[in-house]
Structures are given as structure tokens and as C-alpha cells.
Design a protein around this motif. Sequence first.
Motif, PDB file in Angstrom:
ATOM      1  N   SER A 775      40.263  14.250 -77.736  1.00  0.00           N
ATOM      2  CA  SER A 775      40.890  14.506 -76.438  1.00  0.00           C
ATOM      3  C   SER A 775      41.506  13.224 -75.882  1.00  0.00           C
ATOM      4  O   SER A 775      42.646  13.217 -75.397  1.00  0.00           O
ATOM      5  CB  SER A 775      39.867  15.066 -75.451  1.00  0.00           C
ATOM      6  N   GLU A 776      40.749  12.102 -75.943  1.00  0.00           N
ATOM      7  CA  GLU A 776      41.273  10.827 -75.468  1.00  0.00           C
ATOM      8  C   GLU A 776      42.445  10.374 -76.332  1.00  0.00           C
ATOM      9  O   GLU A 776      43.462   9.899 -75.816  1.00  0.00           O
ATOM     10  CB  GLU A 776      40.174   9.763 -75.497  1.00  0.00           C
ATOM     11  N   LEU A 777      42.278  10.544 -77.637  1.00  0.00           N
ATOM     12  CA  LEU A 777      43.322  10.097 -78.555  1.00  0.00           C
ATOM     13  C   LEU A 777      44.622  10.846 -78.324  1.00  0.00           C
ATOM     14  O   LEU A 777      45.708  10.260 -78.279  1.00  0.00           O
ATOM     15  CB  LEU A 777      42.835  10.301 -79.997  1.00  0.00           C
ATOM     16  N   TYR A 778      44.518  12.159 -78.136  1.00  0.00           N
ATOM     17  CA  TYR A 778      45.730  12.962 -77.931  1.00  0.00           C
ATOM     18  C   TYR A 778      46.384  12.608 -76.598  1.00  0.00           C
ATOM     19  O   TYR A 778      47.614  12.546 -76.488  1.00  0.00           O
ATOM     20  CB  TYR A 778      45.387  14.445 -77.964  1.00  0.00           C
ATOM     21  N   ALA A 779      45.560  12.347 -75.573  1.00  0.00           N
ATOM     22  CA  ALA A 779      46.114  11.948 -74.281  1.00  0.00           C
ATOM     23  C   ALA A 779      46.844  10.614 -74.403  1.00  0.00           C
ATOM     24  O   ALA A 779      47.920  10.417 -73.804  1.00  0.00           O
ATOM     25  CB  ALA A 779      44.995  11.857 -73.246  1.00  0.00           C
ATOM     26  N   ASP A 780      46.286   9.679 -75.191  1.00  0.00           N
ATOM     27  CA  ASP A 780      46.959   8.391 -75.407  1.00  0.00           C
ATOM     28  C   ASP A 780      48.275   8.580 -76.161  1.00  0.00           C
ATOM     29  O   ASP A 780      49.275   7.914 -75.852  1.00  0.00           O
ATOM     30  CB  ASP A 780      46.044   7.448 -76.193  1.00  0.00           C
ATOM     31  N   LEU A 781      48.261   9.456 -77.163  1.00  0.00           N
ATOM     32  CA  LEU A 781      49.491   9.717 -77.916  1.00  0.00           C
ATOM     33  C   LEU A 781      50.593  10.242 -76.998  1.00  0.00           C
ATOM     34  O   LEU A 781      51.742   9.774 -77.057  1.00  0.00           O
ATOM     35  CB  LEU A 781      49.208  10.734 -79.028  1.00  0.00           C
ATOM     36  N   LEU A 782      50.240  11.193 -76.145  1.00  0.00           N
ATOM     37  CA  LEU A 782      51.242  11.765 -75.255  1.00  0.00           C
ATOM     38  C   LEU A 782      51.733  10.719 -74.249  1.00  0.00           C
ATOM     39  O   LEU A 782      52.939  10.613 -73.987  1.00  0.00           O
ATOM     40  CB  LEU A 782      50.658  12.970 -74.522  1.00  0.00           C
ATOM     41  N   GLN A 783      50.796   9.914 -73.706  1.00  0.00           N
ATOM     42  CA  GLN A 783      51.191   8.907 -72.728  1.00  0.00           C
ATOM     43  C   GLN A 783      52.103   7.861 -73.350  1.00  0.00           C
ATOM     44  O   GLN A 783      53.127   7.479 -72.761  1.00  0.00           O
ATOM     45  CB  GLN A 783      49.931   8.248 -72.150  1.00  0.00           C
ATOM     46  N   ARG A 784      51.750   7.394 -74.543  1.00  0.00           N
ATOM     47  CA  ARG A 784      52.595   6.406 -75.231  1.00  0.00           C
ATOM     48  C   ARG A 784      53.963   6.995 -75.562  1.00  0.00           C
ATOM     49  O   ARG A 784      54.978   6.315 -75.480  1.00  0.00           O
ATOM     50  CB  ARG A 784      51.908   5.946 -76.505  1.00  0.00           C
ATOM     51  N   SER A 785      53.949   8.263 -75.929  1.00  0.00           N
ATOM     52  CA  SER A 785      55.220   8.925 -76.244  1.00  0.00           C
ATOM     53  C   SER A 785      56.122   8.968 -75.020  1.00  0.00           C
ATOM     54  O   SER A 785      57.330   8.729 -75.109  1.00  0.00           O
ATOM     55  CB  SER A 785      54.953  10.344 -76.753  1.00  0.00           C
ATOM     56  N   ILE A 786      55.517   9.267 -73.870  1.00  0.00           N
ATOM     57  CA  ILE A 786      56.299   9.316 -72.628  1.00  0.00           C
ATOM     58  C   ILE A 786      56.848   7.931 -72.299  1.00  0.00           C
ATOM     59  O   ILE A 786      58.027   7.766 -71.948  1.00  0.00           O
ATOM     60  CB  ILE A 786      55.431   9.841 -71.472  1.00  0.00           C
ATOM     61  N   GLU A 787      55.973   6.916 -72.412  1.00  0.00           N
ATOM     62  CA  GLU A 787      56.415   5.548 -72.118  1.00  0.00           C
ATOM     63  C   GLU A 787      57.519   5.111 -73.067  1.00  0.00           C
ATOM     64  O   GLU A 787      58.507   4.490 -72.651  1.00  0.00           O
ATOM     65  CB  GLU A 787      55.227   4.586 -72.214  1.00  0.00           C
ATOM     66  N   GLU A 788      57.350   5.448 -74.336  1.00  0.00           N
ATOM     67  CA  GLU A 788      58.382   5.087 -75.303  1.00  0.00           C
ATOM     68  C   GLU A 788      59.680   5.809 -75.018  1.00  0.00           C
ATOM     69  O   GLU A 788      60.773   5.248 -75.132  1.00  0.00           O
ATOM     70  CB  GLU A 788      57.906   5.405 -76.718  1.00  0.00           C
ATOM     71  N   SER A 789      59.544   7.071 -74.604  1.00  0.00           N
ATOM     72  CA  SER A 789      60.733   7.847 -74.280  1.00  0.00           C
ATOM     73  C   SER A 789      61.442   7.273 -73.071  1.00  0.00           C
ATOM     74  O   SER A 789      62.670   7.158 -73.041  1.00  0.00           O
ATOM     75  CB  SER A 789      60.341   9.303 -74.011  1.00  0.00           C
ATOM     76  N   SER A 791      61.295   4.118 -72.014  1.00  0.00           N
ATOM     77  CA  SER A 791      61.894   2.844 -72.444  1.00  0.00           C
ATOM     78  C   SER A 791      63.175   3.089 -73.227  1.00  0.00           C
ATOM     79  O   SER A 791      64.172   2.384 -73.057  1.00  0.00           O
ATOM     80  CB  SER A 791      60.894   2.061 -73.306  1.00  0.00           C
ATOM     81  N   PHE A 792      63.129   4.090 -74.060  1.00  0.00           N
ATOM     82  CA  PHE A 792      64.317   4.422 -74.847  1.00  0.00           C
ATOM     83  C   PHE A 792      65.458   4.886 -73.952  1.00  0.00           C
ATOM     84  O   PHE A 792      66.613   4.506 -74.138  1.00  0.00           O
ATOM     85  CB  PHE A 792      63.956   5.508 -75.872  1.00  0.00           C
ATOM     86  N   GLU A 793      65.128   5.680 -72.930  1.00  0.00           N
ATOM     87  CA  GLU A 793      66.162   6.168 -72.015  1.00  0.00           C
ATOM     88  C   GLU A 793      66.751   5.021 -71.208  1.00  0.00           C
ATOM     89  O   GLU A 793      67.963   4.977 -70.970  1.00  0.00           O
ATOM     90  CB  GLU A 793      65.565   7.231 -71.086  1.00  0.00           C
ATOM     91  N   GLU A 794      65.893   4.092 -70.755  1.00  0.00           N
ATOM     92  CA  GLU A 794      66.393   2.940 -70.012  1.00  0.00           C
ATOM     93  C   GLU A 794      67.311   2.095 -70.878  1.00  0.00           C
ATOM     94  O   GLU A 794      68.350   1.619 -70.430  1.00  0.00           O
ATOM     95  CB  GLU A 794      65.217   2.083 -69.510  1.00  0.00           C
ATOM     96  N   LYS A 795      66.920   1.903 -72.127  1.00  0.00           N
ATOM     97  CA  LYS A 795      67.758   1.127 -73.042  1.00  0.00           C
ATOM     98  C   LYS A 795      69.098   1.816 -73.268  1.00  0.00           C
ATOM     99  O   LYS A 795      70.153   1.182 -73.333  1.00  0.00           O
ATOM    100  CB  LYS A 795      67.038   0.939 -74.369  1.00  0.00           C
ATOM    101  N   GLN A 796      69.062   3.155 -73.369  1.00  0.00           N
ATOM    102  CA  GLN A 796      70.307   3.900 -73.522  1.00  0.00           C
ATOM    103  C   GLN A 796      71.218   3.713 -72.324  1.00  0.00           C
ATOM    104  O   GLN A 796      72.440   3.548 -72.455  1.00  0.00           O
ATOM    105  CB  GLN A 796      70.004   5.382 -73.727  1.00  0.00           C
ATOM    106  N   LYS A 797      70.609   3.707 -71.106  1.00  0.00           N
ATOM    107  CA  LYS A 797      71.409   3.501 -69.895  1.00  0.00           C
ATOM    108  C   LYS A 797      72.043   2.114 -69.897  1.00  0.00           C
ATOM    109  O   LYS A 797      73.232   1.942 -69.562  1.00  0.00           O
ATOM    110  CB  LYS A 797      70.533   3.679 -68.654  1.00  0.00           C
ATOM    111  N   GLN A 798      71.240   1.102 -70.236  1.00  0.00           N
ATOM    112  CA  GLN A 798      71.776  -0.261 -70.283  1.00  0.00           C
ATOM    113  C   GLN A 798      72.884  -0.381 -71.313  1.00  0.00           C
ATOM    114  O   GLN A 798      73.914  -1.042 -71.070  1.00  0.00           O
ATOM    115  CB  GLN A 798      70.641  -1.245 -70.601  1.00  0.00           C
ATOM    116  N   ASP A 799      72.683   0.236 -72.453  1.00  0.00           N
ATOM    117  CA  ASP A 799      73.721   0.193 -73.495  1.00  0.00           C
ATOM    118  C   ASP A 799      74.999   0.867 -73.021  1.00  0.00           C
ATOM    119  O   ASP A 799      76.115   0.393 -73.306  1.00  0.00           O
ATOM    120  CB  ASP A 799      73.222   0.866 -74.769  1.00  0.00           C
TER     121      ASP A 799
END
Length: 865
Positions: A775-789, A791-799
Motif C-alpha cells: 500500500s505504501e509502495l503503490y502510494a509512493d509510485l503514484l506520488q512520484r509519477s505525479i511529481e514527474e508528470s 516536472s515534465f509539464e513544466e519543462k514542456q512549458k519552458q521549452d
Amino acid sequence: MKNEKILTIIKGQEFKLSLKDKIEINDIFYDQYLEAAAMLENIVANEERDKQPDWKKAETENNIIAFCGERGEGKSSAMFTFINAVVNEKEQKESTIFAQCENVKNTVFSEPIVIDPSAFDNVHNVLDIIIASLYRKFSDKYDVSPERFANYRREELLNEFQKVYKDISLLNDPVKMLEEEYDYEGSIEKISKMGESLRLRRDLSNLVKLYLDYMMTEDSRNQYTSKKLLIAIDDLDMCNANAYKMAEQIRKYLIIPDIVIVMALKVEQLQLCVQEENFKNYSNVLKNQGKIAGAVIDVEDMAERYIAKLIPKSRRIYLPNVRYIENAKIVYQKNEEEIIYADKITNSLNASLLDLIYMKTGMRFLLNDEKMNWLQPDNLRDTVNLISLLGDMKVPENDSEYLDNIEKFTEYFEKEWIPQNCELVNYKEVQNLIRVPYLQLNSEVWYFLNENYKKSDKKYVLPPASFQMERTNCFFWILNWFTTYKNSMFDKKDNKFAYMFEILYTLRLNNLQRSRCYEELGEFIGGYIWGPSFDDIIPNAAGDNPMVRSRFFFSTMSVYNLFSEKVGNAFNITNELLDPNKDYISKLSENDKEKEYKIFNWVMLGLFSNICKEITDNIENPPMVRYIYNSNIIFSNYRLNNPLQICLENYIIGICSLESLYKKLNIEILGISKEDFQKVIRRIENDNSNKIHAFRTIFSNIDLIMRFHEYCWKNRQSKESGNKDERGKTRAVVDRFFRNIERFYREYIDKNFEEKLNNLILRDSDGEEAVINISELYADLLQRSIEESVSFEEKQKQDKVKEMMDSLDFDVQPDEPLQSVSTYLKNKSAENVLKNVKNIIHNMKRYQVRHKDEKVEDQLVIVNT
């Protein structure tokens, strides 16, 4: 609440008539015996008075009690058990079925005359057999103790036998009857002989009275106020050639006082026999093609009314269909004391049988919404056969013994169940599927279900799928068909047709599980069971920024690194991370001290992930997800398949077949041998054996798979309130999911199950153990995925901003023409705005180039002017 019923089967007596010495209150036919007793009371109470004139005796109270039902429903056993209770004086007085039957208690019944229709032919008939039986019983009793009977009584009875015999002989020989009745020379002395055959009914009635009086003891004659002759006729409808003739003789001559007829038959079959006779009699009418439709209806109606007259509906006792008997249990025993199997849990005969199947084979079949299961036979005879088959199986103690029993049950399914229940296709085609390779099985079952679905009119048409599967012959599509039949088709034949294949898949999956072919089990299932419908059982996040928790995309490097961190922290080691700036990985060194921990990383990654692609056909339609089966996570050039789709469905399926992860990951290319990989997964399997067995049990039984989805959907909501952040809320949702699985397992499989399914135990080669909370592991996976997403969106905006600014940095020549600029933007799209901005900048730069030698003051004067 009604008394609990028990179906008792004695080993060695399964395939013969079940004649019980005593009717217990828990007998499965107890209610039917009560009906029969009430009918018998009515017959005895309405006995005709001898003082009635003959014309009033023309229509005698109907004296037939009929146990009715389909073949194998226990009609004969019920009939003879009831007759035994009637003629047994002790049982009659003690049995509760006669508690309210005072007239029955005051009546003595003779030893029954049992008529076997197989003895009927074109020479002998029902009357012959009855009279022969009466005479034989009389003669046997007289030979034993002739001194007990007065000669005049004996002579009187013999004279009556002679009369009846002569009446029957004349009836059977029309030519002889005419010679006896008619004198063509004009003598009127033979007028008294005319209609002699019509006296048969009266003579037979007199014979029965004398016979009963003669055969009863002195005590019986004094003790009882009434005497009755019992006649038992078993399967009257089975003798098709003579059924109508027998029915006519019963109707004309045997519905008389002092006789009670108890029969067992299928009423519909007897009606067909009468109908066939009517067709013969009205053959000339039916030759008229213009009137044949109406004539056929008339003939059928005549047959129905004839049977209703012979056996009134109020005198018919219909035995219950064994599939619908509730509040009943099964007892299988060697003798009256030694119990082989006794159900102590369920309160339904259906559930009791399914519980016995589970006990002997490990396969769990469930009752549907109607509290029945198509696997159970629809008649008592076949049910007893199945119980006998299961009862004789050894109670298994290991997988090998379970496998032996599954093979026996598979043979029963192939040789007996399929031929009796496969109605919509040739049953031999289905039998051939039992041992074909699983991909061929999927293809052919898909074809059968699809073709039948298209032919059926009784259905709700479902919308087309909004996703794609890489394989068309995968297990996912078969399960999807099963769900379609259950939710959209409402013809029972269609439901039974689909369930036939559900049984087949349960057999095949359990065979793999008990054979311990876990890698083949994983290939059979193929990674997806519910696919997109799994999203229904994991609620999404609520609020302004809803997110899908059930499955999400995450970069492969990031997934691996998160698992590496978790495993490293669990074992207190420094676990190497992959370089996120690279899209490839390197082979492990032969002396890598952290190899087993890196195997842990890859195993965890393989458990949670699958490959999915978004396919876009055109701009107008949204992208469609395609679920991939045959793509490895690590390519042969050391590059990673990216991104991965993370889902709990992947985990609970993957844990059932850890061996298949070796091929899915393709980690052999990293220098990890299969032997090293198996050492790790064997430790995982041993330390988590109960958890893995639970998931394998669920996913090896189609009924459990389908009920599992329903159960988790109904109980999917969790408490997400309070001060929890999104990560905490996700953990609560996943906790609820695993608690649902545990409760489901306790409810349907093992009530003593106590494992926490979201705790995965890992143990290294030194014996150090770590518990990973999924349960903790899956919550971390989802949270990291959101953060990565994010960050990726911000980078896309800057680009995009940089790209736009770069597009505005250009040179202009003095002789270039002015560009058009709108004074008012009707089209306010980003592209049109950017175009106008570029044109303004262009014109400004053109002006600047052409007036670069002028002073600023001069330009201002020009502007002011």
C-alpha cells in the motif's frame, strides 16, 4: 423456518431404487409425502356406500395418486417409499405424514400389487397382470394354511375369479364374444349374455371385496373399518406401444371402490402417447391439408383433457427439481454409522454439492443470483451419480492428489455433463477443446461465444470496446465474453452455454496450478484479467485535480530507482540507482555484490508494470490504449521500454507466476542467469506461500474471478477524509482494496485466513528479512509519477516559451515589404496572435533598419508633425 432436509446416499446402493423403511421429517421429499397422505385420506374418506344405486356408481371418485416428474427425479423411489409407509401398520401409525389422516389410520391396506410396464405386450395387459397377481397371492396363502379358511369362502372367491377371467377373455377375443352374445337362429335365451363384457367392472369390484376379506386376518377385519387394495404402477408412460391401451383399461375398469392406484410417471410423456393414438384414429381428418393446423390443435387438446380426466391435476404430486431444493444437505455414508461425507456448513443442496466439489478437487464453483449452478444435474439420479463420484474420491492432502481428482472430474465433465447440457453446438466440438493448447482454446471459445451472441435475440447490445488488446485470442477477451453473457444476455440457454466454457477454463487453470506449472499459468492468463474494468474497483482521487489511481504511466528509470531505494532502505544497503539522463542500462558485473538486491528491484518492477501504448487514429478521436503482451521491458540493445503502466492488477496477477517475470523482463541480457533468478523467487514464494496460494486460487476459478470483481466494486469506497495528503489517501484506498480481498477469501474460500496480503516478505541469502508494505509502495509510485508528470509539464512549458522567443529573434532587410497587422483580432487563437506579433516585430525591425542613420530627435519631430 422449514425443517432442514438431508439427501442421504448409501454407498453401494446409489444406483438402485431407494426404498426407505421410515419417512423422516428431514427427507428431501417429506413435503411430497405429506401431499400424498392428504390425497390418500381424501380417497378413503369418499368411499362409496354399497346402498347406492348402480347408476350412481357409474362415476366413481378418482382413486389415483401420481408422483410426477422428469426422468431421474426420484419418482419411483418416492412412490415405493410412500407405499411402504402405507402398508406398514407400525410406520403408518407413527409417521408424522399421517398425523391428520384418521380415515387412513382406520383402513387396512393389502400387500401392493406392483405392475412393471415392461411386462406388457400385445397379448397380456394390465388387467391380466392384476388378476394373475391376486390369484397367486391367494393361492400361496391358501397353500400355507388351508385350514384357516372356510370352504364356502374359498369357493366364493374362486367363482369370482372365474367370472372376471371369463370377462377378460371375452374382452380380449371379440370374435368369441360375438359368438357368446348373439344367436343368429333367433333364440332369445342368450339375451342375458349380451353385454357380458360390460359386467367386468362390477365383477372386478366384487372380486376385490372378496379378496380383501379373504386375505385379511380376523383381527384386521375387526380392527379396521375399511379395506383397500394397493396397486403400484411404475413408469406407465415408458411403454409407448401400449401406454394408451393401459390407460384405457385403468380408466374403464380400475377406478372402482376398494382400489387405490399409486403411480410414478412423466405426465407429458403419457399425454404424447395418447396424442399419438388420437392421430391414428383421426388419420383421415388429418389428410385434409386445408384443416390440418386446426385438427392438430384439436388432437392435442383432446389428449390433454383425456389425461386430466384420468389423472386429475389435484392428484398429481410434482417432485422438486433438485437444483432448486433449499435448506438441504448431503450425507454420503457406507452404512448407517460410517459417514464418508456430511455437509455441516451450507443450507442448500446446491451449495452442499459445490462444497463437496471444492473439498475433493479444490475448484470453487459458486451459486448464481438464483441460488443455483448449471454444474449441478437437473435430476436426482444424475445428482446421486455425481455425489457418488465425488464421495469415492480420496480427500486430497497434496497437489498430486488434487490433480488426480481433477482428472476424474474432468472425465465426468467430458463424458457425462457436456453431452447432457450442450444444446447450442455439437457437443463433440466442445469435448475436443478439453486438451487443446491454450491459445487455440481461446480462439475457438471466442468463436463459439461470438457466433452464439450474434444469433441470440434475447440480449442487450453493448457498446464497442474503447481499447485494444495486442492479442485477439487472449484470456482477457474470453473473460470479457463471460461478463457480457452474464450482464447482457437473458436467455437461460445462453447463460448455460457460456457457463459450460467457464467450467472448462476452471478445469484447465486448476490443472496448471496443481501441476505447479506456474510459468504456463502466467502465460495462460497473459497479464490481464479485467483490463480497463479493473479501474472500476480502485476509486479515483476526488477534488479539483482528480487523478486515476488504478493505472498510470511512469518512466521505467524512475520506477526502477524507486524500488531500488525501497529495497536498499529495507536491507540497510546502498542500492545503486540508474542514471535518469540515459535511456539504456549496462550489464551487471560477474562479481556484483549487490546482484540479489538488484534482482529484487527488477522483480518488483516486473510485478507492478505492463506495457501499454496510446494509439491515435486521427486528431478528432481521443487516443486509444493498446495493451501489449509480447514486448520485453529490457530490449536486446540494453535500452528500456518506456514508459511503463503501473497497476495493482499487474501485481496480484504477477505474484501468481513469478517465474514468468524472467522472460517478461528479459534480464538474462544483464547477466542474470535463470538459476540466480529462481533462487530469489523461490525465497519469495516460500516466505509468502499463503498469500500467493490465495491469489492463485482466485485466479484459477472463473466464478471467483467474476465474483471478486463484483465484491471489490461494491466495497471499493474508503475513508479519505481527515488530514491525509494525496499520498495518504492513496494508501488508504489500496489498504481497502487488500482488506476486501482478504474478506472475500474468508467468505468464499477459507474462513480462517489471517494473512495481510499487502505485506510482501523479501529475504536475502544471509537470511535477513524485510517486509514491503504494498500500500505504501503503490502510494509512493503514484506520488512520484505525479511529481514527474508535473516536472515534465513544466519543462514542456519552458521549452515552448523558449521556442516562441527564438521564433521572434530574426533579421529583416530594408527592402522587405511591410507585413499586414490586424487592428482587431476576430480570430483569437494562439497561432493567429503569434502571427500578428511576428508581423508587428517585423515591421518595427524594418523601420529600424531603414532609419538607422537618423537621430532620435529627428524621428520624434516627424512623429509630432
